[in-house]
Design an enzyme around this catalytic site. Sequence first.
Site, mmCIF file in Angstrom:
data_model
loop_
_atom_site.group_PDB
_atom_site.id
_atom_site.type_symbol
_atom_site.label_atom_id
_atom_site.label_comp_id
_atom_site.label_asym_id
_atom_site.label_seq_id
_atom_site.Cartn_x
_atom_site.Cartn_y
_atom_site.Cartn_z
ATOM 1 N N LYS A 86 0.802 -1.227 0.000
ATOM 2 C CA LYS A 86 0.000 0.000 0.000
ATOM 3 C C LYS A 86 0.836 1.278 0.000
ATOM 4 O O LYS A 86 1.889 1.359 0.617
ATOM 5 C CB LYS A 86 -0.932 0.033 1.230
ATOM 6 C CG LYS A 86 -2.059 -0.961 1.175
ATOM 7 C CD LYS A 86 -3.041 -0.728 0.040
ATOM 8 C CE LYS A 86 -3.907 0.478 0.232
ATOM 9 N NZ LYS A 86 -5.036 0.239 1.120
ATOM 10 N N GLU A 127 -6.401 12.619 2.757
ATOM 11 C CA GLU A 127 -7.614 12.164 3.450
ATOM 12 C C GLU A 127 -7.862 12.965 4.729
ATOM 13 O O GLU A 127 -8.996 13.290 5.075
ATOM 14 C CB GLU A 127 -7.507 10.677 3.783
ATOM 15 C CG GLU A 127 -7.544 9.798 2.547
ATOM 16 C CD GLU A 127 -7.133 8.366 2.885
ATOM 17 O OE1 GLU A 127 -8.026 7.523 2.991
ATOM 18 O OE2 GLU A 127 -5.929 8.110 3.048
#
Length: 465
Positions: free
Chosen positions: A286, A293
């Site tokens: 990832k 965010e």
Amino acid sequence: MTDSKPLWSGRFAQEPASDLLRLTSSIDVDMALLPYDLAATKAHARALEKAGLLGTEEVFAVADACDEILAESSAARLGPGPRDEDVHSFVERVLTDKLGETGRRIHAGRSRNDLVATDFRLWCVDAATSLKTSLGQLIDVIARLAEENVGTVMPGYTHLQRAQPVSLGFHLAAHGFALTRDAARFEAARRAADVSPLGAGALAGTTLPIDPSVAAAELGFSAGFANAMDAVSDRDFAVDLTYAAALCGVHLSRLAEEIVLWTASEFGFAHLDDAWSTGSSMMPQKRNPDVAELVRGRAAPAIGDLITLLTLLKGLPLAYDRDLQEDKAPVMATVSRTLGCLEATTNLLVSLEFDREVLARAARAGGAWATDLAEALVARGMPFREAHERVGLLVRGLETDDKAFGDLSGDELVAYDPSFSAQDVSLADPIKSIQSRSQAGGPAPDRVLEQIAALRAVADSLRGY
Ligand code: ARG
């Protein structure tokens, strides 16, 4: 050290309950006002001098003591004691510790009600100025990136469906303009805060011959209050600043959301720099856009803080009510988060690496040429509704035949519908497409350069150039 009774103990026969101070104290929040409380105290000393209530030597002594308090507090050699209810009580106690009688004279003609409003206004003026400077930095970075990308084509979206080709420069400039409006709102909030309440007293002035304009001028305020009751109860400036910050947070969240989308492998428009991405504790592959965010997420408490403030003020009788003590935490939290988000967004944008090939491929796909083709028919005299219909049929035909408009020869295009002309196949080129949308405010590179110049002018003035 002076006996640290509450400032208001005279009329009470008994000591306050031991829990009262814990419940009513605001010192954890309002120590942030210390520099402003000291400035306001110095200014008030001048006003008392003009009124013949404090000697010139005493005014100098107060000023020196205030400077000492600031230096000692900054060096963590001085701090509030367990019985200091708020920053104002703390300053008055330490002044009295340092100056004795003179310290005990300072609160004449002044109340914590006008004092706290003064401190908070000064805090908001500085906060608005810092926010404007940070915005200036972000707008400048957006202008630079936009300039580098006036010819970088990408799909423009409506409904998150590919709509018409635009340039990355045009798209980024759009975010830049939203931020210039935020800057104007921060400036309006700064001006709203730029009115001195000092001298309003508790709510209705004083019998002492104190001229409020003396402290107002000392503190650099542009104006003094027009009505003492309004002066101690008005928190519109705090609402203005919080609203400006909340809307700025909303704007940042929209840009952040696009960064999240663009860096997702489904889009692949941009790559996150190692330094500004995060990994997963479980999934080794990832590369997460946590910063974007969080910028998106932090618009939520900003909106919440605005609602808190408005709800706090709703139905509050004039003039001062202790509820008003709850005004500072939401404003301070929102300002600090907004400054953090502006900085994070600036860094994130600088570190983003755009994939021009992927952007160009996406700009060619998804029928982004369709509106231009319909407009070509209109330019040749066809009513728009008919042109729309014919292009719609072409889109359907291409889908059935599994063909791309960009791969058609002129003859093949005309075979679909003789109203098209063979040269219309050139409309598949998204560069041509943006170049031909050249009206003011449009995506043509020259037009975007004008937009960038306008953004730069704002960025420069915000950064004081
Ligand atoms: N800590 C208070 C505030 O922030 C200061 C004003 C207190 N005034 C009073 N009348 N109790 O609002």
